[in-house]
Design an enzyme around this catalytic site. Structure first.
Site, short mmCIF file in Angstrom:
data_model
loop_
_atom_site.label_atom_id
_atom_site.label_comp_id
_atom_site.label_asym_id
_atom_site.label_seq_id
_atom_site.Cartn_x
_atom_site.Cartn_y
_atom_site.Cartn_z
N ILE A 135 6.69 4.09 1.87
CA ILE A 135 7.88 4.01 1.04
C ILE A 135 8.20 5.35 0.42
O ILE A 135 9.36 5.77 0.35
CB ILE A 135 7.72 2.93 -0.04
CG1 ILE A 135 7.68 1.54 0.61
CG2 ILE A 135 8.86 2.99 -1.05
CD1 ILE A 135 8.94 1.16 1.35
N ASP A 155 1.31 14.23 -3.49
CA ASP A 155 0.44 13.25 -2.86
C ASP A 155 -0.94 13.90 -2.70
O ASP A 155 -1.07 15.12 -2.80
CB ASP A 155 0.98 12.82 -1.49
CG ASP A 155 0.50 11.42 -1.09
OD1 ASP A 155 1.32 10.49 -1.13
OD2 ASP A 155 -0.69 11.28 -0.77
N SER A 157 -2.77 13.14 0.13
CA SER A 157 -3.01 13.14 1.58
C SER A 157 -2.35 14.37 2.18
O SER A 157 -1.13 14.41 2.36
CB SER A 157 -2.44 11.86 2.21
OG SER A 157 -2.57 11.90 3.61
N GLU A 158 -3.15 15.37 2.49
CA GLU A 158 -2.59 16.66 2.91
C GLU A 158 -1.86 16.59 4.24
O GLU A 158 -0.77 17.17 4.40
CB GLU A 158 -3.69 17.72 2.98
CG GLU A 158 -4.85 17.34 3.90
CD GLU A 158 -5.84 18.49 4.05
OE1 GLU A 158 -5.46 19.63 3.81
OE2 GLU A 158 -7.00 18.22 4.43
N ILE A 184 -3.19 11.62 -8.87
CA ILE A 184 -2.51 11.25 -10.12
C ILE A 184 -3.47 10.80 -11.20
O ILE A 184 -3.08 10.70 -12.37
CB ILE A 184 -1.44 10.16 -9.88
CG1 ILE A 184 -2.09 8.88 -9.34
CG2 ILE A 184 -0.34 10.65 -8.99
CD1 ILE A 184 -1.14 7.71 -9.30
N LYS A 251 4.89 -8.72 -5.68
CA LYS A 251 3.57 -9.33 -5.89
C LYS A 251 3.12 -9.24 -7.33
O LYS A 251 2.10 -9.81 -7.71
CB LYS A 251 2.55 -8.67 -4.96
CG LYS A 251 2.90 -8.86 -3.48
CD LYS A 251 1.99 -8.06 -2.58
CE LYS A 251 2.46 -8.17 -1.13
NZ LYS A 251 3.78 -7.56 -0.89
N ASN A 290 8.42 -7.40 1.20
CA ASN A 290 8.06 -6.87 2.51
C ASN A 290 9.27 -6.27 3.21
O ASN A 290 10.37 -6.80 3.16
CB ASN A 290 7.50 -7.99 3.39
CG ASN A 290 6.18 -8.51 2.85
OD1 ASN A 290 5.53 -7.85 2.05
ND2 ASN A 290 5.79 -9.69 3.28
N VAL A 291 9.03 -5.15 3.89
CA VAL A 291 10.03 -4.57 4.76
C VAL A 291 9.38 -4.28 6.10
O VAL A 291 8.21 -3.93 6.17
CB VAL A 291 10.63 -3.26 4.17
CG1 VAL A 291 11.44 -3.57 2.94
CG2 VAL A 291 9.53 -2.26 3.84
N VAL A 298 14.44 2.11 5.11
CA VAL A 298 15.64 2.84 4.69
C VAL A 298 16.42 2.02 3.68
O VAL A 298 16.82 2.51 2.61
CB VAL A 298 16.52 3.19 5.91
CG1 VAL A 298 17.87 3.72 5.46
CG2 VAL A 298 15.82 4.21 6.80
#
Length: 456
Positions: A135, A155, A157-158, A184, A251, A290-291, A298
């Site tokens: 997302i 983030d 995650s490099e 974070i 949720k 959910n998508v 998008v």
């Protein structure tokens, strides 16, 4: 599925049966032929006869089967017009359309007026946490065209962050784009990022969302989703941000899972902490469900940003109506407890968040349990923080009231960490949580995020 589609599938099944019949017949003939050749030529090795037999089976049944399979794979399944479309005369009786995954979701396409989003983002320094996620990366793609003064992608995650950065750099060469590797839950590093970039608008999408994994990794779920949100929000207040948009989830509605409960606590943090309430920041949260596929992401990202731009959504939780609810029964009742907005697909929850002293006390207790690794204490405190939770989470929280004679198991901190806490001097004078720097929750909850510009 349309009638012609069913007929095509039935023809395919008939062809498969015929092919199998040919294969069996060919195999029998090949076997008899192999026996006859063995009788005529006793010196022929059996391996040669077996190869001949297998070849007979392949050419009799296998080759035709492969050819038919290749041809049938081009089969397209189509849908006919619905009765509603026929009554509204928006489609003809014989009009057929290829079946897409969106047809199975019972969701209508979302058409949005994004001009308010452009006005909301243009010229602002935007910090996007979780920018490398599914997302978060789509939010980055949607934010970039609206002309922010600077877009800071954050983030831990490099590799994924690098991929998003390169994609946006190619698509928007004139955009001032910064990518920051940061956890974070690291208060010091987060403060450095805020001090350097001074974001005006923070979109907080960083979160652990995998339900089964979070059930077995409660420490990281609480650390990232609760403590991380607390740090992002309080640091935003300290460094002068004017808007913080929390990307939440459906949720969090009457949560039955740990992940849902942690996201609900994150919502309570941004609306219920007194110091954040007094900061004057426009805090808001948006929930979505959910998508599927890239198109769904998008639409979801556009709706999230549209909810962030609605004037009436300031200081509130909004919910996205992406069509008929799919997964969660509670979503139906939750939609009945919402009010419409100026956007057809966005509704505002009527939940009233209040600043409560008990919230501070329970958060402090939650972080104490996080410090010592007490999983059972974390579950029980989450249920106290989210009294509307339902089973099975509610049952696991109630189970802490043990029967007499049952010993509660508490994980002890790593001895190496204890030694490091007492033996290693640190300029910030703060201890570590499970190998990470522990936040001084008393100061954090009272005054905002601790500064950490001098390093350790």
């Amino acid at each position: 599925m349309s009638i012609p589609g069913l007929q095509a599938v039935e023809r395919h099944e008939a062809e498969v049966r015929v092919t199998l019949a040919f294969a069996i017949t060919g195999g029998c003939i090949g076997f008899v032929l192999a026996l006859y050749l063995a009788y005529l030529f006793p010196g022929i090795p059996r391996s040669v006869l077996l190869v001949e037999w297998a070849g007979a089976i392949f050419f009799a049944g296998g080759l035709p089967f492969i050819a038919r399979t290749i041809r049938v794979r081009a089969l397209r399944i189509a849908t006919l017009s619905s009765p509603h479309e026929l009554l509204e005369q928006t489609a003809g009786v014989n009009q057929r359309r290829n079946l897409r995954i969106e047809n199975l979701l019972k969701r209508a396409p979302v058409n949005l007026d994004l001009s308010p989003v452009r006005a909301d983002l243009r010229g602002r320094v935007v910090l996007l946490t979780g920018a490398a996620g599914s997302i978060g990366s789509e939010l980055a793609r949607q934010i970039a065209p609206f002309g922010p003064a600077r877009l800071v992608l954050l983030d831990q995650s490099e590799s994924d962050l690098c991929a998003v950065h390169l994609e946006l750099r190619e698509a928007h060469p004139h955009l001032e784009l910064m990518s920051v590797i940061c956890d974070i839950t690291n208060a010091g590093r987060l403060a450095q990022v805020y001090a350097q970039h001074r974001p005006d608008y923070v979109v907080h999408a960083a979160a652990y969302k995998h339900l089964p994994l979070m059930e077995t990794n409660i420490l990281e779920a609480v650390r990232n989703n609760v403590l991380g949100t607390l740090l992002v929000a309080t640091t935003a207040a300290r460094y002068g941000a004017t808007k913080v948009l929390l990307v939440s989830t459906d949720k969090a509605i009457k949560p039955s899972t740990l992940m849902g409960a942690t996201k609900r606590v994150a919502e309570r943090i941004i609306f219920g902490l007194p110091n954040l309430h007094r900061s004057g920041i426009d805090f808001r949260a948006v929930r979505f469900g959910n998508v599927l596929a890239s198109k769904g992401r998008v639409e979801a990202a556009q709706l999230v940003l549209r909810a962030g731009s609605l004037p009436e959504a300031a200081g509130a939780i909004t919910m996205l109506e992406m069509g008929e609810p799919i997964r969660i029964e509670e979503q139906v009742s939750a939609l009945e407890e919402t009010v419409p907005t100026s956007s057809d697909k966005i509704r505002i929850s009527q939940i009233t968040e209040r600043t409560e002293p008990e919230l501070l006390q329970r958060l402090s207790r939650l972080f104490t349990y996080l410090d010592v690794g007490d999983r059972e204490g974390l579950r029980a405190t989450l249920c106290e923080l989210v009294p509307e939770c339902v089973p099975p989470l509610q049952e696991s929280g109630a189970a802490r009231e043990r029967r007499p004679g049952v010993q509660r198991h508490t994980l002890q901190p790593d001895p190496w960490i204890n030694d490091r806490r007492h033996a290693v001097a640190c300029r910030r004078k703060t201890a570590r949580v499970g190998g990470r720097r522990r936040t001084d929750t008393g100061m954090l909850l009272a005054t905002g995020s601790p500064a950490a510009s001098n390093g350790c």
